[in-house]
Structures are given as structure tokens and as C-alpha cells.
Design an enzyme around this catalytic site. Structure first.
Site, PDB file in Angstrom:
ATOM      1  N   TYR A   3       0.885  -1.104   0.107  1.00  0.00           N
ATOM      2  CA  TYR A   3       0.104  -0.010   0.140  1.00  0.00           C
ATOM      3  C   TYR A   3       0.487   1.098   0.045  1.00  0.00           C
ATOM      4  CZ  TYR A   3      -2.815   3.804   1.823  1.00  0.00           C
ATOM      5  OH  TYR A   3      -3.438   5.107   2.092  1.00  0.00           O
TER       6      TYR A   3
ATOM      7  N   HIS B 121       0.541  13.412   1.722  1.00  0.00           N
ATOM      8  CA  HIS B 121       0.826  12.900   3.038  1.00  0.00           C
ATOM      9  C   HIS B 121       1.895  11.900   3.029  1.00  0.00           C
ATOM     10  CE1 HIS B 121      -2.608  10.631   0.876  1.00  0.00           C
ATOM     11  NE2 HIS B 121      -1.936   9.585   1.686  1.00  0.00           N
TER      12      HIS B 121
END
Length: 130
Positions: free
Chosen positions: A22, A118
Site C-alpha cells: 500500500y 501525505h
């Protein structure tokens, strides 16, 4: 900057592999442009390398009960912060260096697929091995 207050604990090899996949997702990281690591020779196999570290640590200190393999942290920034993705990545690297004291392996990736850029990373914490 907004930091997720509580890191997610990763307790299994399967969860670590999933987290690495991920975090390094090419669709989120602009084909892994803003990815880096510490004491990891190949970022795409970070889960394997972190697991080897765990095995070696267990041999050095003796068998341990089920432990946390890694922590998954997220560091988010607002668009109005006016930072580039490169600046955010550097801030993330400096932050994780402070957290780990330069003593633990980690990977970090800056996700640029959302309006809020982020940093995400699992860091390997081996408190038994210094």
C-alpha cells in the site's frame, strides 16, 4: 501538518507485506518517485528485509512472545500549507529519523494522489536490539 495521533501496529508478516504494498503503490506515489528507506536495500522487498531483521533479533535476545513487527504512521499536510511534494517528503524523512533515532529500518513514501499530500511509512521498532 496533521499527524495521525496513534500509529497502527503491524503484528503479522501478512499485514506487513500488505502495508508495504500500500505504502509504495505506484498509483499513489507517482510511480514511486518520492519513496525512500533506511537500512533497506530494495524498498519493494522491505517486508522481507524487516522480517529477516526480526528473525536475527530473536536469535540474539532469545525467543520473544508475539510482538509488534512495525508501526504504520501517517503524516498529512493541508493544501494551504503551500509545500511541494518534495518538501513534504523531506519533512517526513526528518521526522522519522527523529522518531527512530537513526537506529531502525524504515520505508517512507509521499502519496500525491489526493488533494492533501501525505507521508506514510511503516517503521521497524526493535526495542530489544540497540
Amino acid at each position: 501538518m496533521v499527524v495521525v495521533p496513534k500509529p497502527k501496529q503491524i503484528r503479522s508478516e501478512k499485514a506487513l507485506k500488505s502495508a508495504v504494498k500500500y505504502i509504495l503503490n505506484p498509483d499513489k506515489t507517482d510511480e514511486q518517485v518520492l519513496t525512500s528507506g533506511y537500512h533497506i536495500s530494495n524498498l519493494n522487498y522491505a517486508d522481507v528485509e524487516m522480517n529477516y531483521t526480526r528473525i536475527l533479533a530473536r536469535k540474539m535476545v532469545g525467543r520473544q512472545k508475539k510482538q509488534v513487527l512495525a508501526h504504520h504512521l501517517v503524516q498529512s499536510f493541508r493544501p494551504e500549507d503551500g509545500l511541494s511534494a518534495e518538501e513534504i517528503h523531506q519533512i517526513g524523512r526528518e521526522w522519522i529519523e527523529e522518531l527512530t533515532g537513526g537506529s531502525h529500518e524504515y520505508i517512507i513514501a509521499t502519496h500525491v494522489d489526493k488533494n492533501h499530500i501525505h507521508n506514510v511509512r511503516p517503521d521497524r521498532v526493535l526495542s530489544q536490539v540497540v
